[in-house]
Design an enzyme around this catalytic site. Structure first.
Site, PDB file in Angstrom:
ATOM      1  N   ASN A 335       0.830  -1.201   0.000  1.00 56.42           N
ATOM      2  CA  ASN A 335       0.000   0.000   0.000  1.00 56.42           C
ATOM      3  C   ASN A 335       0.872   1.262   0.000  1.00 56.42           C
ATOM      4  OD1 ASN A 335      -2.343   1.462  -0.079  1.00 56.42           O
ATOM      5  ND2 ASN A 335      -3.164   0.715   1.857  1.00 56.42           N
ATOM      6  N   HIS A 366      -8.614   3.696   8.165  1.00 52.38           N
ATOM      7  CA  HIS A 366      -9.051   2.382   7.704  1.00 52.38           C
ATOM      8  C   HIS A 366     -10.490   2.084   8.100  1.00 52.38           C
ATOM      9  CE1 HIS A 366      -4.863   1.313   6.660  1.00 52.38           C
ATOM     10  NE2 HIS A 366      -5.427   0.372   5.926  1.00 52.38           N
TER      11      HIS A 366
END
Length: 512
Positions: A335, A366
């Site tokens: 990521n 998140h």
């Protein structure tokens, strides 16, 4: 867990939702080829390219999420209004709080009001990417239009935006069809340069440190890069459909398995089950990268051998992930764009405890599942402990190739065990199963990390010093330095600086 893999509407089953995502991304891939062929910058104006990219993006969002897609427009529209009325001095703070707050409210609504852990309309996945773009651009405008040039770091100086974007440019950046479903994040200057279609500028560093700069009249073809990435997507999808379901992560907390399996068997299954959970991310992120490349976005120059590099906005490096020999190396290649976002908006701007603040921001971004917070709090311990071990003992094992090989093997095993141990709550989501897993392991790596921090000295960071930059926990400066040197994209939004000055800026950034 399904933020990138299964965007869906409430009426869709999990399987239908995944098919829906793949179909939409394949449509975006075809649209990207059409966009590059028929709406090339040499054939049409940036205005038309902005309009088409935005409308196609909103259409895909509406198809996947129904009227939930209005959240994307609302979040972007209010953020733009905040930028206009607040002014460049403080707008980055207000945009950051609003965008992250709006995202959090939507995540709370989806998780706790609609259906906890189930397949409700997961529109928060695209909103996570839009939140990154809103906050990144706000900081870049603040840096370019308010802060003094000498107060900026090399990367901030070169990413700084020195004029306010129009509403169309803003919506196009946030909601274009290439990244509306799965990203990845890109800088505003790179995106605008792509839309405006400026000539590719290639920089190649020679062995003596000199730089060879030249121009191309024709765009390099992304076809080979796209084909390679689609092959990776196919293999990842095949692995996910055939292997992943036979190795469920939940089996790590099965009562019979915990009671009968030996410790080596348990740790081996922990490793393979978490490894099997990764290919779906490989699929989603690599496909998103291929879509951008197919549209002509993502070119980063040539390597030493003259081979084109289409990894400007790539989000992962699979080989480095699977063979990483340190916690930092794993996270540097996983990521990637999110790691750079965390670094740019939090880590390098934090006034105290940058590592802890960055992990907390990552957890909030998140989502609101407790497992996310357990993972990232555990990640703080793992990162600090791994850094302490590396700084204190690694230099004893690097002189002899044979000894270094043994050291690399041991650290690879330790890294894979630590990563798997850390991310289990991220997959399980809830507190009870997460603590069931950790208690069955007697919190062994938590305790080991604390002991390491007590035994080995940990170098302190100092704000504004070079030392602060040298100990960035999980985001490698090498990636950003290469990006600064080899990026071909330089924005026309900076009317105060010529293209030549920006080249010098990026080269000096690498030297520093």
């Amino acid at each position: 867990l399904s933020d990138y893999i299964a965007p869906k509407c409430t009426s869709l089953s999990p399987v239908s939702a995944q098919v829906n995502f793949v179909v939409c991304q394949l449509f975006a891939l075809l649209a990207a080829v059409w966009f590059r062929t028929y709406l090339h910058s040499s054939k049409t104006s940036p205005f038309i390219r902005h309009v088409v990219a935005t409308l196609l993006g909103l259409y895909l969002a509406l198809f996947c999420f129904g009227w939930y897609a209005l959240h994307f427009v609302i979040q972007s529209g209010i953020s733009y209004y905040i930028m206009i009325i607040i002014g460049v001095e403080n707008m980055h703070k207000y945009c950051f709080v609003f965008a992250l707050g709006y995202l959090t409210v939507c995540q709370i609504t989806r998780v706790y009001i609609f259906d906890y852990g189930q397949y409700s309309a997961d529109f928060s996945g695209p909103m996570m990417i839009i939140t990154q773009k809103i906050t990144s651009l706000a900081f870049e405008i603040h840096d370019g239009m308010f802060r003094k040039n000498e107060d900026l770091t090399p990367s901030q100086r070169c990413l700084a935006v020195r004029r306010m974007p129009s509403l169309l440019e803003y919506l196009s950046y946030n909601c274009n069809f290439m990244g509306i479903l799965a990203g990845p994040l890109c800088s505003y200057k790179d995106y605008i340069t792509f839309i405006e279609g400026r000539s590719y500028q290639l920089q190649q560093s020679e062995a003596n440190g000199k730089e060879d700069t030249k121009y191309e009249q024709t765009d390099p073809s992304p076809n080979i890069a796209v084909a390679q990435k689609l092959l990776i997507c196919g293999l990842s999808l095949l692995f996910h459909m055939t292997i992943t379901k036979t190795l469920p992560v939940e089996y790590n907390i099965d009562d019979n398995f915990r009671a009968t399996a030996s410790w080596p068997v348990r740790f081996f299954y922990l490793y393979v089950s978490l490894m099997a959970a990764r290919p779906k991310y490989y699929f989603a992120w690599t496909l998103a990268d291929a879509i951008n490349n197919a549209a002509g976005f993502g070119f980063r120059g040539y390597d030493k051998n003259g081979v084109t590099r289409w990894d400007l906005i790539s989000n992962l490096r699979i080989q480095q992930i699977e063979f990483s020999t340190s916690f930092k190396m794993f996270l540097d290649n996983w990521n990637i764009q999110t790691a750079l976002w965390l670094k740019r908006v939090c880590y390098e701007r934090a006034t105290f405890s940058p590592t802890i603040q960055t992990f907390i921001l990552s957890a909030i971004w998140h989502g609101v599942y407790p497992g996310y917070y357990l993972t990232f709090l555990t990640g703080v311990l793992m990162t600090l402990a791994a850094r302490a071990i590396r700084n204190n003992i690694r230099h004893y094992f690097v002189e002899s190739p044979a000894v270094k090989l043994c050291y690399d093997i041991v650290t690879w095993m330790a890294t894979q065990a630590a990563i798997s141990y850390t991310v289990v709550p991220f997959v399980l989501l809830s507190v009870k199963p997460s603590f069931t897993f950790y208690s069955s392991c007697y919190f062994c790596l938590h305790i080991a990390s604390i002991l390491v921090l007590l035994v080995f000295p940990l170098k302190r960071t100092q704000k504004g010093s070079k030392k602060h930059e040298s100990v960035q926990p999980v985001w490698s400066r090498k990636l950003e330095e290469e990006s600064l040197l080899q990026k071909n994209n330089y924005s026309t939004t900076n009317n105060s600086f010529s293209q030549k000055q920006e080249i010098t800026c990026r080269y000096q950034a690498l030297k520093q």
